[in-house]
Scaffold this active site. Structure first.
Site, PDB file in Angstrom:
ATOM      1  N   LYS A   1      26.216  32.253  49.091  1.00  0.00           N
ATOM      2  CA  LYS A   1      27.266  32.826  49.943  1.00  0.00           C
ATOM      3  C   LYS A   1      27.322  34.344  49.771  1.00  0.00           C
ATOM      4  O   LYS A   1      27.393  35.085  50.756  1.00  0.00           O
ATOM      5  CB  LYS A   1      28.618  32.211  49.557  1.00  0.00           C
ATOM      6  CG  LYS A   1      29.806  32.929  50.150  1.00  0.00           C
ATOM      7  CD  LYS A   1      31.110  32.326  49.705  1.00  0.00           C
ATOM      8  CE  LYS A   1      31.640  32.853  48.392  1.00  0.00           C
ATOM      9  NZ  LYS A   1      32.226  34.196  48.423  1.00  0.00           N
ATOM     10  N   ASN A   2      27.261  34.797  48.526  1.00  0.00           N
ATOM     11  CA  ASN A   2      27.440  36.235  48.281  1.00  0.00           C
ATOM     12  C   ASN A   2      26.227  37.067  48.668  1.00  0.00           C
ATOM     13  O   ASN A   2      26.283  38.295  48.663  1.00  0.00           O
ATOM     14  CB  ASN A   2      27.806  36.489  46.814  1.00  0.00           C
ATOM     15  CG  ASN A   2      29.250  36.085  46.531  1.00  0.00           C
ATOM     16  OD1 ASN A   2      29.986  35.703  47.443  1.00  0.00           O
ATOM     17  ND2 ASN A   2      29.655  36.168  45.277  1.00  0.00           N
TER      18      ASN A   2
ATOM     19  N   CYS B   1      44.270  39.861  46.272  1.00  0.00           N
ATOM     20  CA  CYS B   1      44.006  38.431  46.364  1.00  0.00           C
ATOM     21  C   CYS B   1      44.400  37.802  45.043  1.00  0.00           C
ATOM     22  O   CYS B   1      44.816  38.506  44.120  1.00  0.00           O
ATOM     23  CB  CYS B   1      42.549  38.148  46.705  1.00  0.00           C
ATOM     24  SG  CYS B   1      41.444  38.425  45.345  1.00  0.00           S
TER      25      CYS B   1
ATOM     26  N   ARG C   1      42.100  44.269  43.562  1.00  0.00           N
ATOM     27  CA  ARG C   1      40.837  44.467  44.271  1.00  0.00           C
ATOM     28  C   ARG C   1      40.870  45.584  45.312  1.00  0.00           C
ATOM     29  O   ARG C   1      40.773  45.349  46.516  1.00  0.00           O
ATOM     30  CB  ARG C   1      40.369  43.155  44.893  1.00  0.00           C
ATOM     31  CG  ARG C   1      40.138  42.097  43.848  1.00  0.00           C
ATOM     32  CD  ARG C   1      39.578  40.857  44.412  1.00  0.00           C
ATOM     33  NE  ARG C   1      38.132  40.883  44.552  1.00  0.00           N
ATOM     34  CZ  ARG C   1      37.437  39.833  44.976  1.00  0.00           C
ATOM     35  NH1 ARG C   1      38.044  38.731  45.293  1.00  0.00           N
ATOM     36  NH2 ARG C   1      36.128  39.916  45.079  1.00  0.00           N
TER      37      ARG C   1
ATOM     38  N   ASP D   1      32.214  35.108  38.046  1.00  0.00           N
ATOM     39  CA  ASP D   1      32.306  33.941  38.930  1.00  0.00           C
ATOM     40  C   ASP D   1      31.985  32.626  38.226  1.00  0.00           C
ATOM     41  O   ASP D   1      32.110  31.556  38.824  1.00  0.00           O
ATOM     42  CB  ASP D   1      31.370  34.120  40.138  1.00  0.00           C
ATOM     43  CG  ASP D   1      31.910  35.139  41.136  1.00  0.00           C
ATOM     44  OD1 ASP D   1      33.084  35.543  41.003  1.00  0.00           O
ATOM     45  OD2 ASP D   1      31.157  35.537  42.044  1.00  0.00           O
TER      46      ASP D   1
ATOM     47  N   ARG E   1      35.694  27.477  51.059  1.00  0.00           N
ATOM     48  CA  ARG E   1      35.227  28.829  51.394  1.00  0.00           C
ATOM     49  C   ARG E   1      33.842  29.089  50.820  1.00  0.00           C
ATOM     50  O   ARG E   1      33.077  29.866  51.389  1.00  0.00           O
ATOM     51  CB  ARG E   1      36.191  29.880  50.828  1.00  0.00           C
ATOM     52  CG  ARG E   1      37.499  29.976  51.580  1.00  0.00           C
ATOM     53  CD  ARG E   1      38.282  31.148  51.075  1.00  0.00           C
ATOM     54  NE  ARG E   1      37.365  32.251  50.826  1.00  0.00           N
ATOM     55  CZ  ARG E   1      37.529  33.195  49.896  1.00  0.00           C
ATOM     56  NH1 ARG E   1      38.573  33.176  49.121  1.00  0.00           N
ATOM     57  NH2 ARG E   1      36.654  34.161  49.747  1.00  0.00           N
TER      58      ARG E   1
HETATM   59  C1  UD1 Z   1      31.745  40.522  44.430  1.00  0.00           C
HETATM   60  C2  UD1 Z   1      31.622  39.037  44.674  1.00  0.00           C
HETATM   61  C3  UD1 Z   1      32.593  38.268  43.777  1.00  0.00           C
HETATM   62  C4  UD1 Z   1      32.392  38.653  42.319  1.00  0.00           C
HETATM   63  C5  UD1 Z   1      32.439  40.174  42.149  1.00  0.00           C
HETATM   64  C6  UD1 Z   1      32.072  40.619  40.753  1.00  0.00           C
HETATM   65  C7  UD1 Z   1      30.969  38.907  46.995  1.00  0.00           C
HETATM   66  C8  UD1 Z   1      31.332  38.555  48.384  1.00  0.00           C
HETATM   67  N1  UD1 Z   1      31.908  38.763  46.066  1.00  0.00           N
HETATM   68  O1  UD1 Z   1      33.064  40.911  44.803  1.00  0.00           O
HETATM   69  O2  UD1 Z   1      32.347  36.877  43.954  1.00  0.00           O
HETATM   70  O3  UD1 Z   1      33.413  38.082  41.539  1.00  0.00           O
HETATM   71  O4  UD1 Z   1      31.489  40.800  43.055  1.00  0.00           O
HETATM   72  O5  UD1 Z   1      30.833  40.163  40.388  1.00  0.00           O
HETATM   73  O6  UD1 Z   1      29.843  39.257  46.701  1.00  0.00           O
HETATM   74  N2  UD1 Z   1      36.777  47.828  42.397  1.00  0.00           N
HETATM   75  C9  UD1 Z   1      37.546  48.970  42.515  1.00  0.00           C
HETATM   76  N3  UD1 Z   1      37.419  49.710  43.666  1.00  0.00           N
HETATM   77  C10 UD1 Z   1      36.576  49.362  44.678  1.00  0.00           C
HETATM   78  C11 UD1 Z   1      35.801  48.198  44.534  1.00  0.00           C
HETATM   79  C12 UD1 Z   1      35.922  47.437  43.380  1.00  0.00           C
HETATM   80  O7  UD1 Z   1      38.323  49.320  41.632  1.00  0.00           O
HETATM   81  O8  UD1 Z   1      36.526  50.082  45.687  1.00  0.00           O
HETATM   82  C13 UD1 Z   1      36.897  46.999  41.171  1.00  0.00           C
HETATM   83  C14 UD1 Z   1      37.379  45.576  41.453  1.00  0.00           C
HETATM   84  O9  UD1 Z   1      38.783  45.501  41.546  1.00  0.00           O
HETATM   85  C15 UD1 Z   1      36.823  44.827  40.259  1.00  0.00           C
HETATM   86  C16 UD1 Z   1      35.487  45.543  39.991  1.00  0.00           C
HETATM   87  O10 UD1 Z   1      35.603  46.830  40.629  1.00  0.00           O
HETATM   88  O11 UD1 Z   1      37.648  44.990  39.157  1.00  0.00           O
HETATM   89  C17 UD1 Z   1      34.274  44.838  40.533  1.00  0.00           C
HETATM   90  O12 UD1 Z   1      34.496  44.524  41.897  1.00  0.00           O
HETATM   91  P1  UD1 Z   1      33.305  44.386  42.941  1.00  0.00           P
HETATM   92  O13 UD1 Z   1      32.002  44.367  42.214  1.00  0.00           O
HETATM   93  O14 UD1 Z   1      33.477  45.392  44.014  1.00  0.00           O
HETATM   94  O15 UD1 Z   1      33.583  42.934  43.528  1.00  0.00           O
HETATM   95  P2  UD1 Z   1      33.432  42.444  45.021  1.00  0.00           P
HETATM   96  O16 UD1 Z   1      32.271  43.119  45.672  1.00  0.00           O
HETATM   97  O17 UD1 Z   1      34.749  42.474  45.703  1.00  0.00           O
END
Ligand code: UD1
Length: 420
Positions: free
Chosen positions: A22-23, A116, A121, A307, A399
């Protein structure tokens, strides 16, 4: 609303095929916006999040034909750049259309995803990257409005935190920018690698694929022509079934897995006493009647994935000693603890650390799923709990898990989908 009813105690055996990730599929679907030609995606998982993002393409004017695992997409017909709240609020990953829409059309509006269940996030790093590439960003009425009328400009983007989605958005934006972009402290997940390979196969020059520094030469707003993409196997789905074997002390085989992608989970399960046979894309795991406790800290790939944290916590409830699990990525990703404790586990939380104390037996109960991976942890616990466990609110599971109850039934679990 549907729920899953599990009667615990059955041993698992046999084999199942792991679905596409999915990711990986989500950013790849978003990346199709970078093209005005048809593109075919195969090995898509049959899950709600994929249908949600394909629906967003449709709302944006793209042409989408989708059946279970295959999508034929033509975004040559795309005539809107507004990612509406109704879709983004259903799935945070919709923010992945920001980079490609902005890069191709020079403007877009994307609803702010909000928080969420697992934490706040934010998307500040995505926005900073777009700004560094010359975009003007305004937040108004719950939407991010981004503009770059003359196209995005290559830039050096230094992420102060590793972000999977932020790296993906930047990669897609950079592919159509003018000039060269360097991403420093990029995420290295297999899903990032597959996105880079899709872009590289379309002629984008990319260096440093799979490393923390990626350099991309943009096409200067010239849309890409993609080759067909087969989505890589889902490492989190695979890890979840390995945990199902571990918690039930069973031997099962997973087909169509990339063993290299799940090394962190395999290593921890081996340390807990499970054994593995790897044969190409097939992995056979055998459980043990004396699971050892585990100590783990979630971190970015290739470290232990957040995850998989909830599923390992479920397995740890059956270990013969105390396990310690630390969550470093998301501030609120322990919602499953109180639900697992409803099933008789003895888990104590202090900040971002959970201590999982040994218990002789879990007992079936009604529990509520709170997020995608937390839900699968409850299902795993239900597989060994004595009596009947009802897992409610399984729309979270739908999902991201392709036919979870079907695959578990194939392996011999007693699990049924029922309606409230
Ligand atoms: C993706 C995965 C999710 C997984 C996560 C971490 C998808 C669709 N989802 O989520 O399943 O749990 O990676 O491996 O691929 N952060 C910030 N600012 C930002 C972006 C992120 O502070 O602009 C923080 C987040 O709150 C979190 C950390 O960075 O604490 C990592 O998040 P991120 O790697 O961006 O996760 P996702 O891409 O949302």
């Amino acid at each position: 609303m549907d729920y899953l009813q599990i009667t615990g105690g059955a041993k698992l055996s046999g084999s199942i095929k792991i679905s596409g990730a999915k990711n990986s599929a989500l950013p790849i679907i978003a990346a199709t916006i970078l093209s005005d030609k048809p593109v075919k995606l195969t090995n898509l998982p049959n899950v709600v999040d994929i249908r949600t993002l394909l629906k967003l393409l449709d709302i944006l004017g793209g042409t989408v034909e989708h059946n279970d695992t295959v999508a034929n997409i033509n975004n040559g017909t795309m005539n809107s750049t507004k990612a509406v709240y109704e879709i983004v609020s259903q799935m945070r990953a919709s923010i992945l259309v920001l980079g490609p829409l902005l890069a191709r059309f020079g403007e877009c509006e994307v609803s702010l995803p909000g928080g969420c269940a697992i934490g706040q996030r934010p998307i500040d790093l995505h926005l900073k990257a777009m700004e560094a590439m010359g975009a003007t960003i305004e937040i108004k009425g719950g939407y991010v409005r981004a503009e770059a009328p003359n196209g995005l400009q290559g830039a050096k983007i230094v992420f102060d935190k590793i972000t999977v989605g932020g790296t993906e958005n930047t990669l897609m934006a950079a592919a159509l920018a003018h000039g060269t972009t360097t991403i420093v402290n990029a995420a290295k997940e297999p899903e990032i690698v597959q996105l880079c390979e899709m872009l590289a196969d379309a002629g984008v020059k990319i260096e440093g694929i799979g490393t923390s520094e990626i350099t991309i030469e943009g096409t200067g707003q010239k849309p890409l022509t993609f080759k067909d993409v087969e989505i890589i196997p889902d490492r989190i789905e695979a890890g979840t079934y390995l945990c199902a074997a571990a918690i039930t002390n069973s031997t099962i085989t997973l087909e169509k897995v990339n063993p290299a992608h799940i090394e962190a989970s395999i290593n921890k399960l081996e340390a807990m006493g499970c054994s593995f046979k790897i044969d190409g894309e097939n992995i056979t795991i055998s459980g043990t009647s004396r699971l050892k406790p585990v100590s783990l800290v979630t971190t970015e790939y290739p470290g232990f994935p957040t995850d998989m944290q909830a599923q390992f916590m479920a397995v740890a409830t059956m270990a013969i000693g105390e396990s310690v699990i630390e969550e470093r990525l998301f501030e609120n990703r322990f919602m499953h603890v109180s639900e697992l404790n409803r099933l008789g586990s003895d888990i104590w939380l202090k900040g971002s650390v959970a201590a999982v104390k040994p218990v002789a037996q879990l007992y079936g109960a009604d529990v509520m799923a709170t997020d995608l991976r937390a839900s699968s942890a409850l299902v795993l616990a239900g597989l060994v709990a004595e009596g009947v466990t009802n897992v409610h609110r399984i729309y979270h599971l739908d999902r991201g898990y392709d036919n979870l109850e079907g695959k578990l039934s194939t392996l011999g679990a007693k699990i049924e989908r029922l309606s409230e």
